[in-house]
Design a protein around this motif. Sequence first.
Motif, PDB file in Angstrom:
ATOM      1  N   THR A 124      12.539  59.704   8.318  1.00 55.69           N
ATOM      2  CA  THR A 124      11.188  58.749   7.725  1.00 55.69           C
ATOM      3  C   THR A 124      10.270  59.669   7.895  1.00 55.69           C
ATOM      4  OG1 THR A 124      12.601  56.734   8.326  1.00 55.69           O
ATOM      5  CG2 THR A 124      10.179  56.777   7.958  1.00 55.69           C
ATOM      6  N   ALA A 125       9.919  60.099   8.963  1.00 55.78           N
ATOM      7  CA  ALA A 125       8.546  60.797   9.068  1.00 55.78           C
ATOM      8  C   ALA A 125       8.633  62.085   8.326  1.00 55.78           C
ATOM      9  CB  ALA A 125       8.573  61.456  10.641  1.00 55.78           C
ATOM     10  N   PHE A 126       9.886  62.951   8.169  1.00 55.45           N
ATOM     11  CA  PHE A 126       9.887  64.125   7.084  1.00 55.45           C
ATOM     12  C   PHE A 126       9.400  63.584   6.003  1.00 55.45           C
ATOM     13  CE2 PHE A 126      12.369  66.350   4.067  1.00 55.45           C
ATOM     14  CZ  PHE A 126      11.751  67.596   4.120  1.00 55.45           C
ATOM     15  N   LEU A 127      10.087  62.434   5.474  1.00 49.47           N
ATOM     16  CA  LEU A 127      10.018  62.213   3.926  1.00 49.47           C
ATOM     17  C   LEU A 127       8.515  61.758   3.583  1.00 49.47           C
ATOM     18  CD1 LEU A 127      13.551  60.576   3.137  1.00 49.47           C
ATOM     19  CD2 LEU A 127      12.588  62.690   2.285  1.00 49.47           C
ATOM     20  N   LEU A 128       8.011  61.054   4.588  1.00 53.44           N
ATOM     21  CA  LEU A 128       6.646  60.563   4.260  1.00 53.44           C
ATOM     22  C   LEU A 128       5.657  61.615   4.057  1.00 53.44           C
ATOM     23  CD1 LEU A 128       6.308  57.641   7.020  1.00 53.44           C
ATOM     24  CD2 LEU A 128       6.352  57.445   4.470  1.00 53.44           C
ATOM     25  N   LEU A 136      14.259  57.006   1.081  1.00 51.60           N
ATOM     26  CA  LEU A 136      13.619  56.451   2.115  1.00 51.60           C
ATOM     27  C   LEU A 136      13.475  55.183   2.357  1.00 51.60           C
ATOM     28  CD1 LEU A 136      11.440  57.176   4.195  1.00 51.60           C
ATOM     29  CD2 LEU A 136       9.702  57.115   2.407  1.00 51.60           C
ATOM     30  N   LEU A 137      13.267  54.443   1.175  1.00 47.78           N
ATOM     31  CA  LEU A 137      13.151  53.023   1.529  1.00 47.78           C
ATOM     32  C   LEU A 137      14.615  52.426   1.872  1.00 47.78           C
ATOM     33  CD1 LEU A 137      11.156  52.022  -1.581  1.00 47.78           C
ATOM     34  CD2 LEU A 137      10.308  52.004   0.752  1.00 47.78           C
ATOM     35  N   GLU A 138      15.714  52.940   1.397  1.00 48.13           N
ATOM     36  CA  GLU A 138      16.975  52.592   1.536  1.00 48.13           C
ATOM     37  C   GLU A 138      17.588  52.536   3.037  1.00 48.13           C
ATOM     38  OE1 GLU A 138      21.581  53.461  -0.064  1.00 48.13           O
ATOM     39  OE2 GLU A 138      20.046  54.381  -1.079  1.00 48.13           O
ATOM     40  N   PRO A 149      13.671  47.405   8.581  1.00 44.99           N
ATOM     41  CA  PRO A 149      13.022  46.840   7.648  1.00 44.99           C
ATOM     42  C   PRO A 149      11.541  46.799   7.496  1.00 44.99           C
ATOM     43  CG  PRO A 149      14.117  45.042   8.768  1.00 44.99           C
ATOM     44  CD  PRO A 149      14.414  46.363   9.393  1.00 44.99           C
ATOM     45  N   GLN A 150      11.047  46.720   8.790  1.00 47.96           N
ATOM     46  CA  GLN A 150       9.533  46.762   8.876  1.00 47.96           C
ATOM     47  C   GLN A 150       8.958  47.844   8.453  1.00 47.96           C
ATOM     48  OE1 GLN A 150      11.679  46.530  11.277  1.00 47.96           O
ATOM     49  NE2 GLN A 150      11.422  48.135  12.669  1.00 47.96           N
ATOM     50  N   VAL A 151       9.763  49.021   8.589  1.00 56.43           N
ATOM     51  CA  VAL A 151       8.950  50.312   8.076  1.00 56.43           C
ATOM     52  C   VAL A 151       8.881  50.284   6.519  1.00 56.43           C
ATOM     53  CG1 VAL A 151       9.302  52.792   8.122  1.00 56.43           C
ATOM     54  CG2 VAL A 151       9.801  51.515  10.206  1.00 56.43           C
ATOM     55  N   ASN A 191       1.954  49.445   1.486  1.00 56.59           N
ATOM     56  CA  ASN A 191       0.662  50.484   1.353  1.00 56.59           C
ATOM     57  C   ASN A 191       0.826  50.829   0.106  1.00 56.59           C
ATOM     58  OD1 ASN A 191      -0.405  50.213   3.999  1.00 56.59           O
ATOM     59  ND2 ASN A 191       1.213  51.610   4.857  1.00 56.59           N
ATOM     60  N   GLU A 192       1.994  50.519  -0.666  1.00 56.53           N
ATOM     61  CA  GLU A 192       1.835  51.062  -2.186  1.00 56.53           C
ATOM     62  C   GLU A 192       1.704  52.617  -2.149  1.00 56.53           C
ATOM     63  OE1 GLU A 192      -0.813  48.966  -4.600  1.00 56.53           O
ATOM     64  OE2 GLU A 192       0.110  47.006  -3.942  1.00 56.53           O
ATOM     65  N   MET A 193       2.570  53.139  -1.310  1.00 60.86           N
ATOM     66  CA  MET A 193       2.864  54.861  -1.182  1.00 60.86           C
ATOM     67  C   MET A 193       3.179  55.281  -2.522  1.00 60.86           C
ATOM     68  SD  MET A 193       3.076  55.101   2.730  1.00 60.86           S
ATOM     69  CE  MET A 193       3.178  56.717   2.739  1.00 60.86           C
ATOM     70  N   PHE A 194       4.558  54.706  -2.838  1.00 62.93           N
ATOM     71  CA  PHE A 194       5.399  55.101  -3.863  1.00 62.93           C
ATOM     72  C   PHE A 194       5.555  54.272  -5.157  1.00 62.93           C
ATOM     73  CE2 PHE A 194       7.314  56.527   0.148  1.00 62.93           C
ATOM     74  CZ  PHE A 194       6.678  57.767   0.199  1.00 62.93           C
ATOM     75  N   SER A 195       5.719  54.891  -6.312  1.00 57.46           N
ATOM     76  CA  SER A 195       5.756  53.971  -7.553  1.00 57.46           C
ATOM     77  C   SER A 195       6.926  54.664  -8.441  1.00 57.46           C
ATOM     78  CB  SER A 195       4.490  54.135  -8.112  1.00 57.46           C
ATOM     79  OG  SER A 195       4.043  55.590  -8.635  1.00 57.46           O
ATOM     80  N   HIS A 196       7.587  55.545  -8.076  1.00 53.86           N
ATOM     81  CA  HIS A 196       8.542  56.246  -8.712  1.00 53.86           C
ATOM     82  C   HIS A 196      10.105  55.652  -8.151  1.00 53.86           C
ATOM     83  CE1 HIS A 196       5.674  58.015 -10.906  1.00 53.86           C
ATOM     84  NE2 HIS A 196       5.113  58.684  -9.693  1.00 53.86           N
ATOM     85  N   TYR A 197      10.271  54.895  -7.261  1.00 59.07           N
ATOM     86  CA  TYR A 197      11.654  54.681  -6.840  1.00 59.07           C
ATOM     87  C   TYR A 197      12.391  53.526  -7.741  1.00 59.07           C
ATOM     88  CZ  TYR A 197       9.078  50.741  -4.844  1.00 59.07           C
ATOM     89  OH  TYR A 197       8.389  49.567  -4.679  1.00 59.07           O
TER      90      TYR A 197
END
Length: 812
Positions: free
Chosen positions: A47-51, A68-70, A78-80, A87-93
């Motif tokens: 998770t840290a790497f992908l962020l 990452l979400l999966e 799930p809290q992560v 935080n709306e970090m991603f929009s292409h998943y």
Amino acid sequence: LGQVVRANPQGAVEFAKSLVSAEGGPLVDPAAVVEVFMSMSLLRETTAFLLEALKNNLPTEGHLQTKLLEINLLGGMPQVADAILGNEMFSHYNREHVGKLCEQAGLLQRALEHYTDPADVKRVMQHAPQLPPEFVVGFFSRMDQASTLEVLRDMLGRNIRQNLQMVVNVASHYAEQLGADELIRMFEDYRTFEGLFYFLANIVNTSQNPNVHFKYIEAAAKMQQFKEVERVCRDSDVYDPLQVKQFLMEAKLPDPRPLIHVCDRHDFVEEMTQYLYSNQLLKYIEVYCQKVSPQKTPKVVGKLLDLDCNEDFVRNLLNAVIGCPVDELVEEVERRNRLRLLQPWLEARIAQGNTETATHNAMGKIYIQSNRDPVQFLTNNQFYDPRVLGMFCERLDPSLAFVAYKHAGGACDDELIRVTNENGLFRDQARYLVERQDLELWARVLTPREYFPQIEDGEPTGEEQTVGDMVMPTPVAATVEPPHRRALIDQVVQTALPETTNPDEVSTTVRAFMNAELPQELIELLERIVLQGSDFSNNRNLQNLLILTAIRADTEKVMEYVNRLDNFDGPDIARIAVGDDYRLYEEAYNIYTKFAKMADTPEQERTAHNVSAVEVLVDKLQSLERAAIFAERVNVPPVWSKLASAQLEERLVADAIASYIKAEDPSQYTEVIAAAEEADNYDALVPYLRMARRDIKEAQLDTELIYAYAKTQRLAELEEFLSAPNVAKIDAIGERCFDEFMYEAAKLLFTNINNNAKLALCYVKLDQYREAVDAATRANSISTWKAVNAACVKAGEFRLANICGLRIIVQP
């Protein structure tokens, strides 16, 4: 990296981040790195790497964003995932895949954020109570109308008790977009009046949809929220009153005030009264009339009477109401033929000093219906409306209608004329018209516009003639006589006018007949006033008018009127009578002679009348014989002068001269002298010239008198005249007499002026030769001597001729 991961996972993470974030570009495939970490089940490190690797949110990295979400949603963190999504970090998943994972992980709010399919949304909404209400309401803003309604219906269908509040909130928030009618239908389909009530309570105050207001009233009634029902019925202007009224009547609420408000505001008073009366809610009837709408009490009373309500209750109700409109109340009660019910109530109001017109109108109707001295009421009461009671009386007693209309003082003239015409009350109409003294009203009656469109009300038409104070208009006839006029005129002539003693009434009536161009009827009217004995028989204007009207319309009566009447403007009327329009010469002559004979006529006027009379005889009738007889009778100089002038025009010289002498009028001496010379009537001329010389000192008069003496051989009178002072042209008249062989007269004239030459010739003509020689001697003129000498020789008087000859030869 794989070796480092085993020995130092955290260091491996930092190493991987550095490889991905190198300045020249990633030195390692992020997916391969993920595989390395996940092979060791290093979820946190992955998770840290992908962020770090996905921080740029590139479209090409969509599968890694999903990964990452999966791994977090499935890996027990799930809290992560929730934080990343928050935080709306991603929009292409892959949103749908992530949504399902969130739902499986219990992140219902995140799941809804990713779902678009109504089926997915409905499935999640089964857990709606677990979601924040604000989120749920906001969530539906992203859905279209059909989808939203579908979800809401599903929520109600699955667990209406659990989801009702949430559905109400959503429906209230999006009522405008979803459509209030659709939402109402939704709640009704699930028979939830509670939900419908709370939903409509949120929008009713701002909605302009009549159905919203009605359904709210209906739901509030079902929920026993009677205060709300009353409030909306009282304050709303949007609902359909007929629909609401019908519902409230069928609902039979324990408190009828909502129904009262609806019926009061929208004029369903009679239905309201029937409802309250039928349900024994009499107390509310009293409250309504006393406090809510006293002005609508008449309708309540009318309906109560229709329902055969106890009269005592009605009377008590009226006595308790303040401000009840009387006219409307009377109309309602009268329509039901129950007017006497109001008598005690009305009498009480009048006894308190009430002057309201409607109150007295009602009281009058009761008196008229009950025949309680209605004439006294109609005549003396000052507060009723004559038009109202007049119309009321028309069907009962037209004579009472006349009394009421008459009481209006002119405001109901049209109605009065109509009712008297329709019912044959022409005597009353005639009296009213005479008393009214209104020319415009007279015109409307005598010359209605439908029969006389060319006549303006009350205005004479055409040319006018003025006699004294009377103006006579030129008549304008109608093609058809108004049907009621003859009957009215008969009553005016026979009854109304003979009864009056007011001169203004008579004057106005006469003027009305004049303006109406009714000469025959006017004659009839005036005969009744003037000839048949009344207070106005001696009225000058009326006598003038009678004669003038007869002159215009019935000439056969003029002479009778002239002989019977004495107080009219004779000269003015006579001038009209002799005009070319009428040529009533005998009538004019009689007028002049009548006024000349009147004892109180001044002498100057008497003379003027006689002159006018003789002018009619000589100029109009052309009867010199009658004129001479008239002149002898009156023996007035101006009359003789007028006669003389006419005789002179007719070449009756002797008669004319005689008349001039009687008139002692020398003014026309020139014409008289010329006429006498033309007629060779010097015997008549002599006395005229003698008369003329008394007033006029003119050479022509003296000269013509000398000539007349000469022509008539009145030498002694001529010699006497010459001996007196005169201004005659003796020399000229002497020559005229000599030329016309009147030598004796010429001798006297030449002797008077010492014209011895002419005198000598006169003696010669008279064969008086000795006197001729003597005159020649005095003349001492060669021509005279020669003329006398020749005459003496011719006559054989040689001795006298010798004397003349001696005078001739001694002349150089």
